[in-house]
Design an enzyme around this catalytic site. Structure first.
Site, PDB file in Angstrom:
ATOM      1  N   SER A  17       3.685  -3.314   5.699  1.00  0.00           N
ATOM      2  CA  SER A  17       4.813  -4.507   5.533  1.00  0.00           C
ATOM      3  C   SER A  17       5.751  -4.416   6.817  1.00  0.00           C
ATOM      4  O   SER A  17       5.782  -3.527   7.583  1.00  0.00           O
ATOM      5  CB  SER A  17       5.627  -3.908   4.446  1.00  0.00           C
ATOM      6  OG  SER A  17       7.000  -4.667   4.072  1.00  0.00           O
TER       7      SER A  17
ATOM      8  N   TYR B  15      11.148   2.269  -0.138  1.00  0.00           N
ATOM      9  CA  TYR B  15      10.115   1.484   0.176  1.00  0.00           C
ATOM     10  C   TYR B  15      10.055   1.171   1.639  1.00  0.00           C
ATOM     11  O   TYR B  15       8.866   1.268   2.211  1.00  0.00           O
ATOM     12  CB  TYR B  15      10.223  -0.066  -0.377  1.00  0.00           C
ATOM     13  CG  TYR B  15       9.050  -1.084  -0.140  1.00  0.00           C
ATOM     14  CD1 TYR B  15       7.964  -0.767  -0.911  1.00  0.00           C
ATOM     15  CD2 TYR B  15       9.368  -1.897   0.967  1.00  0.00           C
ATOM     16  CE1 TYR B  15       7.036  -1.864  -0.494  1.00  0.00           C
ATOM     17  CE2 TYR B  15       8.265  -2.761   1.084  1.00  0.00           C
ATOM     18  CZ  TYR B  15       7.041  -2.642   0.488  1.00  0.00           C
ATOM     19  OH  TYR B  15       5.923  -3.659   0.739  1.00  0.00           O
TER      20      TYR B  15
ATOM     21  N   LYS C  84       6.930   2.521   4.169  1.00  0.00           N
ATOM     22  CA  LYS C  84       6.124   1.876   4.996  1.00  0.00           C
ATOM     23  C   LYS C  84       6.312   2.297   6.656  1.00  0.00           C
ATOM     24  O   LYS C  84       5.572   2.212   7.347  1.00  0.00           O
ATOM     25  CB  LYS C  84       6.760   0.310   4.936  1.00  0.00           C
ATOM     26  CG  LYS C  84       6.285  -0.279   3.762  1.00  0.00           C
ATOM     27  CD  LYS C  84       5.026  -0.028   3.042  1.00  0.00           C
ATOM     28  CE  LYS C  84       4.499  -0.411   2.023  1.00  0.00           C
ATOM     29  NZ  LYS C  84       2.991  -0.122   1.504  1.00  0.00           N
TER      30      LYS C  84
ATOM     31  N   THR D  23       8.052 -10.483  -5.150  1.00  0.00           N
ATOM     32  CA  THR D  23       7.714  -9.529  -6.031  1.00  0.00           C
ATOM     33  C   THR D  23       8.706  -9.225  -7.042  1.00  0.00           C
ATOM     34  O   THR D  23      10.169  -9.639  -6.639  1.00  0.00           O
ATOM     35  CB  THR D  23       6.945  -8.591  -5.772  1.00  0.00           C
ATOM     36  OG1 THR D  23       7.537  -7.514  -4.701  1.00  0.00           O
ATOM     37  CG2 THR D  23       5.995  -8.660  -4.759  1.00  0.00           C
TER      38      THR D  23
END
EC number: 1.1.-.-
Length: 107
Positions: free
Chosen positions: A14, A27, A31, A62
């Site tokens: 990402s 998150y 990543k 999302t």
């Protein structure tokens, strides 16, 4: 791949592996770790002529925003600030693909 001295490993990560935004610490950390792992793997596989590519797409809508939590543990709820919206619009235009040719310096 090592035995044949050829191949190509592709990892999907990402853009947050390179640029972090508020309320996405876990998150972004995962990543960043993905990016670092495959950067190391790229260096290790170079001697075997195996390519390693990390694809880092930009923002994809999302439920991650809806499920994010703030520092006090309350739900973030996906309400975006103006600066965050601006960032996401810019990132949504980015599709970053990194690869390094064998023998190329990538310090």
């Amino acid at each position: 791949m090592i035995k044949r001295r050829q191949g190509h490993i592709v990892a999907i990560s990402s853009i947050q592996g390179k640029i972090s935004i508020p309320f996405r610490s876990a998150y972004a950390a995962s990543k960043h770790a993905t990016q670092a792992f495959f950067d190391c793997l790229r260096a290790e596989m170079e001697q075997y002529e195996i390519e390693v590519t990390v694809i880092s797409p930009g923002y994809i809508h999302t439920n991650l925003s809806v499920n994010a939590i703030t520092a006090d543990g309350s739900r973030y709820g996906g309400k975006l600030s103006t600066s965050l919206l601006t960032w996401k619009r810019r990132v949504s235009l980015v599709f970053q693909c990194e690869t390094v040719d064998p023998g190329k310096s990538w310090n």
